[in-house]
Write an enzyme that holds these catalytic residues in place. Structure first.
Site, PDB file in Angstrom:
ATOM      1  N   LYS A  38      25.279  21.235 -38.301  1.00 31.61           N
ATOM      2  CA  LYS A  38      25.454  22.401 -37.858  1.00 31.61           C
ATOM      3  C   LYS A  38      24.063  23.178 -37.477  1.00 31.61           C
ATOM      4  CE  LYS A  38      27.806  26.280 -36.475  1.00 31.61           C
ATOM      5  NZ  LYS A  38      28.331  26.414 -35.517  1.00 31.61           N
ATOM      6  N   LYS A  83      22.535  34.782 -38.005  1.00 34.01           N
ATOM      7  CA  LYS A  83      23.032  34.140 -39.298  1.00 34.01           C
ATOM      8  C   LYS A  83      22.449  32.500 -39.399  1.00 34.01           C
ATOM      9  CE  LYS A  83      27.017  32.405 -41.590  1.00 34.01           C
ATOM     10  NZ  LYS A  83      28.462  32.055 -41.288  1.00 34.01           N
TER      11      LYS A  83
HETATM   12  P1  NAD Z   1      35.396  36.741 -39.133  1.00 30.00           P
HETATM   13  O1  NAD Z   1      34.558  37.616 -39.954  1.00 30.00           O
HETATM   14  O2  NAD Z   1      36.269  37.405 -38.003  1.00 30.00           O
HETATM   15  O3  NAD Z   1      36.650  36.071 -40.372  1.00 30.00           O
HETATM   16  C1  NAD Z   1      36.159  35.852 -41.595  1.00 30.00           C
HETATM   17  C2  NAD Z   1      37.545  36.307 -42.452  1.00 30.00           C
HETATM   18  O4  NAD Z   1      37.392  36.076 -43.626  1.00 30.00           O
HETATM   19  C3  NAD Z   1      37.755  37.777 -42.119  1.00 30.00           C
HETATM   20  O5  NAD Z   1      38.953  37.980 -41.504  1.00 30.00           O
HETATM   21  C4  NAD Z   1      37.571  38.297 -43.652  1.00 30.00           C
HETATM   22  O6  NAD Z   1      38.490  39.422 -43.884  1.00 30.00           O
HETATM   23  C5  NAD Z   1      38.023  37.079 -44.466  1.00 30.00           C
HETATM   24  N1  NAD Z   1      37.436  37.043 -45.809  1.00 30.00           N
HETATM   25  C6  NAD Z   1      36.271  37.713 -46.215  1.00 30.00           C
HETATM   26  N2  NAD Z   1      36.252  37.487 -47.638  1.00 30.00           N
HETATM   27  C7  NAD Z   1      37.247  36.936 -48.110  1.00 30.00           C
HETATM   28  C8  NAD Z   1      38.066  36.558 -49.285  1.00 30.00           C
HETATM   29  N3  NAD Z   1      37.161  36.690 -50.468  1.00 30.00           N
HETATM   30  N4  NAD Z   1      39.126  36.255 -49.458  1.00 30.00           N
HETATM   31  C9  NAD Z   1      39.949  35.842 -48.162  1.00 30.00           C
HETATM   32  N5  NAD Z   1      39.404  36.254 -46.861  1.00 30.00           N
HETATM   33  C10 NAD Z   1      38.192  36.641 -47.011  1.00 30.00           C
HETATM   34  O7  NAD Z   1      34.567  35.482 -38.749  1.00 30.00           O
HETATM   35  P2  NAD Z   1      34.626  34.277 -37.755  1.00 30.00           P
HETATM   36  O8  NAD Z   1      34.157  34.551 -36.490  1.00 30.00           O
HETATM   37  O9  NAD Z   1      36.129  33.859 -37.722  1.00 30.00           O
HETATM   38  O10 NAD Z   1      33.694  33.064 -38.452  1.00 30.00           O
HETATM   39  C11 NAD Z   1      34.161  32.417 -39.650  1.00 30.00           C
HETATM   40  C12 NAD Z   1      33.167  31.318 -39.860  1.00 30.00           C
HETATM   41  O11 NAD Z   1      32.910  30.747 -38.872  1.00 30.00           O
HETATM   42  C13 NAD Z   1      31.712  31.902 -40.166  1.00 30.00           C
HETATM   43  O12 NAD Z   1      31.151  31.110 -41.241  1.00 30.00           O
HETATM   44  C14 NAD Z   1      31.169  31.690 -38.791  1.00 30.00           C
HETATM   45  O13 NAD Z   1      29.480  31.798 -38.964  1.00 30.00           O
HETATM   46  C15 NAD Z   1      31.684  30.615 -38.446  1.00 30.00           C
HETATM   47  N6  NAD Z   1      31.695  30.166 -36.877  1.00 30.00           N
HETATM   48  C16 NAD Z   1      32.109  31.245 -35.973  1.00 30.00           C
HETATM   49  C17 NAD Z   1      31.960  31.091 -34.683  1.00 30.00           C
HETATM   50  C18 NAD Z   1      32.381  32.085 -33.812  1.00 30.00           C
HETATM   51  O14 NAD Z   1      32.052  32.061 -32.410  1.00 30.00           O
HETATM   52  N7  NAD Z   1      33.209  33.263 -34.124  1.00 30.00           N
HETATM   53  C19 NAD Z   1      31.547  29.953 -34.186  1.00 30.00           C
HETATM   54  C20 NAD Z   1      31.358  28.917 -35.061  1.00 30.00           C
HETATM   55  C21 NAD Z   1      31.401  29.290 -36.384  1.00 30.00           C
END
Ligand code: NAD
Length: 292
Positions: free
Chosen positions: A164, A239
């Site tokens: 990734k 990030k």
């Molecule tokens: P987001 O911030 O929308 O979701 C993360 C969730 O985790 C939040 O709802 C938060 O409340 C929850 N969280 C945080 N701490 C927690 C805990 N201790 N216990 C339970 N829940 C907890 O982020 P996202 O966009 O959904 O991305 C999630 C992951 O996917 C990240 O690592 C990001 O880098 C990766 N990602 C995102 C995308 C994108 O386009 N958004 C694309 C590829 C990969």
């Protein structure tokens, strides 16, 4: 028959992924510290609740530190023989450390970060880059089929995260390269459409140019055509470029272009107006500038 799945982290990506698993007939229970829910997913009061009796626990969390913290709460409550699948993008070290803790507790582990963004999560068309032993990958594969269109088993634990961050390092570098070429073309009086017509079928082509063109009105529809609303936000690219530099330092790999891409996105997000914009908004940033 459906599996019992605990899903931790129902954010932008996790909520639609969990909803797709429920829609496919799995018994999905979810937990998010922010209290968010997803369609068809039974809410749990705690991480431990989501782990109890689950065949699989899937995590979709912001970073490696949170993953380690959540995994420390999850693993003691998971059944032996169950599988923990982390779909977050985190540092390679965190993935390997959680894999070791899971293994010591008799639990399978797969690091399976995704490509495809929020649209891919909603449509069930993500690509999974997976690391872990063969048995854990085989167990997780049917769930990848529901949430995505492709899963590549890249190697042992941590290999998914390695794939990734290498992919996204290329993406960050090629996006900046594509944007600076458009900014130069403007100053040379070269029409953007002509530039696209040539480059998209010549040796300068890339996903950044051909599939996600940063110039509005040119190439396929992309965030550039919607005021640079993400898409893939510049801060998420920052990030991932940070993770690739962290990995490069740990592995003593020479990555000068990756380092420069990280520095440019840091400048854009932290000191300019890049926060909340698509990562292709590097084009208007560069257009506004001269050499000094
Ligand atoms: P987001 O911030 O929308 O979701 C993360 C969730 O985790 C939040 O709802 C938060 O409340 C929850 N969280 C945080 N701490 C927690 C805990 N201790 N216990 C339970 N829940 C907890 O982020 P996202 O966009 O959904 O991305 C999630 C992951 O996917 C990240 O690592 C990001 O880098 C990766 N990602 C995102 C995308 C994108 O386009 N958004 C694309 C590829 C990969």
């Amino acid at each position: 028959m459906g599996s019992t799945i605990g899903f931790i982290g129902l954010g932008n990506m996790g909520a639609p992924m969990a909803a797709n698993l429920a829609q496919a007939g799995h018994d999905v229970r979810g937990y998010d510290v922010a209290g968010t829910t997803a369609e068809g997913v039974a809410p749990c009061a705690s991480i431990e609740d989501a782990a109890k009796g689950a065949d699989f626990v899937i995590t979709m969390l912001p970073n490696g530190e949170i993953l380690r913290d959540v995994a420390a709460q999850l693993i003691p409550g998971m059944s032996k023989g169950a599988t923990l699948i982390d779909c977050s993008t985190v540092d390679v070290e965190s993935a390997r450390s959680v894999a070791a803790d899971a293994g010591a507790a008799g639990i399978g582990f797969v690091d399976a970060p995704v490509s495809g963004g929020i649209g891919g999560a909603a449509a069930g068309t993500l690509t999974f880059m997976a690391g872990g032993d063969d048995a854990s990958f085989a167990a997780a594969a049917p769930l990848f089929d529901v949430m995505g269109q492709k899963a590549v088993h890249c190697g042992a634990a941590g290999a998914g995260q390695a794939a990734k961050i290498c992919n996204n390092m290329i993406l960050g570098i090629t996006m900046i390269g594509t944007c600076e070429a458009f900014a130069l073309a403007d100053k040379l009086g070269l029409d953007r459409q002509k530039m696209f017509d040539v480059v998209s079928t010549s040796s300068g082509y890339s996903w950044s140019m051909n599939a996600y063109c940063p110039a509005p009105g040119v190439g396929p529809t992309s965030p550039a055509d919607n005021g640079y609303v993400p898409g893939f936000a510049a801060e998420l690219m920052l990030k991932d470029l940070g993770l690739s530099q962290q990995a490069a330092e740990a592995a003593d790999a020479d990555t000068p272009m990756g380092a420069l891409a990280r520095a440019l996105y840091a400048q854009f997000v932290e000191n300019e107006d890049g926060l909340g914009k698509d990562f292709s908004a590097m084009l208007p940033r560069l257009m506004q500038r001269g050499r000094s």
